[in-house]
Design a protein around this motif. Sequence first.
Motif: not given
Length: 178
Positions: A57-58, A62, A102, A106
């Motif tokens: 994710w990070w 993203t 998105h 999250q």
Amino acid sequence: MLYLYAKAVHIIFVITWMAGLFYMVRLFIYHTEARQKPGHEYQVLHRQFMVMESKLWWIITTPSMYLAVAAGLTMLYIAPGLLQAGWMHVKLAFVLGLVTYHFVCQRIMFRLMQERNKWTSIKLRLWNELATVMLFAIVFAVVLKSAIHWVYGVLGLLLLSMMLMLAVRWYKKIRERC
């Protein structure tokens, strides 16, 4: 020339963003299904999925979203006339939907980490298909551009959505038999 560089960057990061979203929801499915494992085994899997989801994710998903959006906005800044085209309005509406998707992902990730997620693996599978439908809509809007093709495009999207739903249900039935 700057427009073409922005376009290339946009395409690259849309691809990595979509790959991240697709894989992320697959991880959510596996993470959710791990709850069926015995206590200690689940805890080991839960910790591993938290690490995998967080890094994906990070580090990939993203940043890719932000870079894809930034490159897209750069293209619109360089060629503002694109904002007058109907197909661009359709594309931007679906992009807004994808950005919303998105951030819902999250929230799912945070809930899985806190062991408060209420989504079933079947609901997550259907959720995963929504990103596919939005991707198809965006690509067809950009490529076809013509209003006459929208009739076929909308019918095609509806057909694709129905086929994906049937595929998920069919997969569920196969899994239940095993």
